[in-house]
Design an enzyme around this catalytic site. Structure first.
Site, short mmCIF file in Angstrom:
data_model
loop_
_atom_site.label_atom_id
_atom_site.label_comp_id
_atom_site.label_asym_id
_atom_site.label_seq_id
_atom_site.Cartn_x
_atom_site.Cartn_y
_atom_site.Cartn_z
N CYS A 188 7.69 -3.79 -13.86
CA CYS A 188 8.48 -2.90 -13.00
C CYS A 188 9.54 -2.17 -13.83
CB CYS A 188 9.14 -3.71 -11.89
SG CYS A 188 10.07 -5.13 -12.52
N GLU A 204 5.02 5.62 -10.08
CA GLU A 204 4.93 4.40 -10.89
C GLU A 204 3.44 4.13 -11.14
OE1 GLU A 204 5.38 0.50 -9.13
OE2 GLU A 204 6.63 -0.12 -10.81
N GLU A 209 12.89 -6.29 -4.26
CA GLU A 209 12.83 -5.89 -5.67
C GLU A 209 11.53 -5.14 -5.85
OE1 GLU A 209 13.51 -9.56 -7.82
OE2 GLU A 209 15.65 -9.33 -7.56
P1 NAD Z 1 2.17 -5.40 -3.67
O1 NAD Z 1 3.28 -4.76 -2.92
O2 NAD Z 1 0.79 -4.91 -3.48
O3 NAD Z 1 2.10 -6.97 -3.34
C1 NAD Z 1 3.22 -7.81 -3.57
C2 NAD Z 1 3.07 -9.03 -2.67
O4 NAD Z 1 3.19 -8.60 -1.30
C3 NAD Z 1 1.72 -9.74 -2.77
O5 NAD Z 1 1.94 -11.13 -2.69
C4 NAD Z 1 0.99 -9.24 -1.54
O6 NAD Z 1 0.00 -10.12 -1.07
C5 NAD Z 1 2.12 -9.14 -0.55
N1 NAD Z 1 1.89 -8.25 0.59
C6 NAD Z 1 1.08 -7.16 0.65
N2 NAD Z 1 1.12 -6.61 1.88
C7 NAD Z 1 2.00 -7.36 2.61
C8 NAD Z 1 2.48 -7.29 3.93
N3 NAD Z 1 2.08 -6.33 4.79
N4 NAD Z 1 3.37 -8.21 4.35
C9 NAD Z 1 3.81 -9.18 3.52
N5 NAD Z 1 3.37 -9.31 2.24
C10 NAD Z 1 2.49 -8.39 1.78
O7 NAD Z 1 2.60 -5.36 -5.19
P2 NAD Z 1 1.78 -5.86 -6.45
O8 NAD Z 1 0.73 -4.85 -6.75
O9 NAD Z 1 1.43 -7.28 -6.28
O10 NAD Z 1 2.92 -5.80 -7.58
C11 NAD Z 1 3.21 -4.67 -8.32
C12 NAD Z 1 4.48 -4.03 -7.81
O11 NAD Z 1 5.56 -4.97 -7.89
C13 NAD Z 1 4.91 -2.86 -8.68
O12 NAD Z 1 5.32 -1.81 -7.85
C14 NAD Z 1 6.08 -3.41 -9.46
O13 NAD Z 1 7.00 -2.46 -9.91
C15 NAD Z 1 6.68 -4.34 -8.48
N6 NAD Z 1 7.53 -5.34 -9.14
C16 NAD Z 1 8.89 -5.24 -9.00
C17 NAD Z 1 9.72 -6.12 -9.66
C18 NAD Z 1 11.22 -6.04 -9.52
O14 NAD Z 1 11.90 -7.00 -9.89
N7 NAD Z 1 11.78 -4.95 -9.00
C19 NAD Z 1 9.17 -7.14 -10.44
C20 NAD Z 1 7.79 -7.22 -10.56
C21 NAD Z 1 6.96 -6.31 -9.90
#
Ligand code: NAD
Length: 477
Positions: free
Chosen positions: A283, A379, A249
């Protein structure tokens, strides 16, 4: 100062090497807690514990009613501690407290919904002309690694944990390093609710190495991830090394369309919610707004006035509707997009970067941006709405679909035929008509393109978190 450890095998523990990281309050710009910094060894311990709980423990075998009762017990404890959970999210990311309370209520509902959904579900029966019949059985898949973002710290985590454990899996959740607090409290409540050790483990730490150690571990059977599109691709590649199915997601750049026959009061109300709620860190944000030319001036006057009327301030003040961004790093990212608007020829009608040293971007409305500008295409994940006018339905459908994302869209019209027609033409996982952010947990949730892979919600979550099996039985010889 508070400390948030890992929850592994029914106990709260520090990291094996004792490493920690700082947890910030973005409104006060102070460190208010520390958390355990998970490394490969901690991740391995968490996976081993969840593996044991799945292979040998009672959880997958206890029967649906007993599992539902255990999950409802956790939900009851969350209700008792609802304000504590909301306080942690508000402290951790400056979400206005009333919005954090709403998120907690929704998180509790995630658990109650999936507890009952798995208890009440039926498989399918397929009568066959050959004298056999077949039926389907939905058994748990195994160990689930769930990784969640910081914008809805508790809600996004529970959206994954609830269906995973309800269907009899065991789960390791890795919350964002920016917001470890509420999910750690959830892990403590799971111990208090009497969950068998390993059913719900919490691994705190950064994406790499904590998250990446989970996704690469071949003892993990499912990976469910919510976060940015860039990280989602890395997660998918990692899980593919051991062929674990993934649910992603990811980000969005939602189109919000206001037709000339819209109820403008309603459209303005939702346009404000869609881009300024949670300081735009959603998001599903309506970050690309398209307004019919004939109502453009009237709509924009009202939209700008409503954005300027939002009370900005301390997220714990009950009057506050809008506060700072969730971290300094994120503030710097959103600021750079706002700074780029003028360079790309855009005009800021209202808002901009805060000039009082807070990590805050005021509710920002932008016009005149070329459709190739990064603030239009990327975004931003902040309170920045880019507005364009349109002349025809055909034109606006094409504009709305011209994006690499496809999470959601909104449209405002009083014309029923147009509502159905346009909703079906929009390339998005969810389309809201005359509303925003309303969810029924039975419906599919997810996105197309860079917005994700797969759907969760109701039976869609069942498909992902179980291994469906066909049983074929001879009934006539
Ligand atoms: P991010 O991708 O930076 O991090 C998300 C999670 O992934 C964190 O827990 C992070 O520690 C982990 N992570 C980072 N690198 C990783 C790796 N190499 N392997 C495994 N895990 C890893 O995102 P963010 O900045 O925390 O969140 C914002 C993003 O989330 C935005 O793009 C937003 O649109 C999206 N989002 C999507 C939804 C949806 O339902 N589609 C809902 C909420 C947020």
């Amino acid at each position: 100062m508070q400390f948030f450890g890992h929850i592994i095998d029914g106990e709260e523990v520090p990291s094996v090497d004792g490493a920690t990281f700082e947890v910030w309050n973005p409104w006060t710009q102070e460190v208010w807690a520390t958390a355990a910094e998970g490394g490969p060894e901690d991740a391995a311990l968490a996976v081993a514990s969840s593996r044991r709980a799945f292979d040998e423990g009672p959880w997958p075998r206890m029967g649906r009613a007993a599992r539902a009762a255990a999950i409802h017990r956790l939900a009851d404890l969350m209700e008792e501690r609802a304000d504590d959970l909301a306080t942690l999210d508000t402290t951790n990311m400056a979400k206005p407290f009333a919005q954090a309370q709403h998120d907690v209520a929704r998180s509790i509902w995630n658990f109650r919904f999936f507890a009952d959904h798995q208890r009440d579900h039926c498989g399918e029966v397929f009568p066959m002309d050959s004298g056999h019949h077949s039926y389907s059985e939905y058994g748990p898949a195994g160990v689930v690694a769930a990784i969640s973002p910081w914008n809805f710290p508790l809600m996004m985590a529970t959206w994954k944990i609830a269906p995973a454990i309800a269907w009899g899996n065991t789960c390791i959740i890795k919350p964002s390093e920016d917001t470890p607090a509420s999910v750690t409290l959830l892990g403590r409540l799971a111990i208090e609710a009497g969950f068998p050790p390993g059913v719900l483990n919490v691994l705190n730490g950064h994406g790499s190495p904590a998250g990446s150690s989970l996704t690469a571990d071949d003892r993990v059977d499912r990976v469910t991830f919510t976060g940015s599109s860039t990280t989602g691709k890395t997660v998918m590649a990692s899980a593919s090394s051991h062929l674990a199915p993934v649910s992603l997601e990811l980000g969005g750049k939602g189109a919000n369309i206001v037709f000339e026959d819209a109820d403008l009061d309603n459209a303005v109300h939702w346009a404000v919610e869609a881009i300024f709620r949670n300081s735009g860190q959603i998001c599903l944000a309506g970050s690309r707004l398209f307004v019919a030319s004939s109502v453009y001036d009237e709509f924009m006057d009202r939209f700008v006035a409503a954005a300027e009327a939002l009370t900005i301030g301390d997220p714990f003040d009950p009057k506050t509707r809008f506060s700072s961004l969730a971290s300094k790093k994120h503030f710097e990212k959103v600021s750079s997009y706002v700074d780029g608007v003028g360079l790309d020829g855009g005009k800021i009608l209202t808002g901009g970067v805060d000039d009082e040293g807070r990590w805050l971007i005021r509710p920002t409305i932008v016009t005149d941006l070329p459709l190739t500008a990064s603030a239009y295409c990327d975004e931003i994940f902040g309170p920045v709405c880019v507005v364009n006018r349109f002349e025809s339905e055909e034109e606006v459908v094409s504009l709305a679909n011209d994006t690499r994302y496809g999470l959601n869209a909104m449209l405002f019209t009083e014309n029923l035929s147009r509502a159905h027609r346009v909703a079906s033409q929009l390339r998005a996982g969810t389309v809201w008509v005359n509303c925003f952010f309303i969810r029924d947990l039975r419906t599919p949730f997810g996105g197309v393109g860079d917005s994700g892979v797969g759907r969760e919600g109701g039976n869609f979550s069942r498909e992902f978190f179980t291994e469906p099996k066909a049983v074929v039985m001879q009934i006539q010889r």
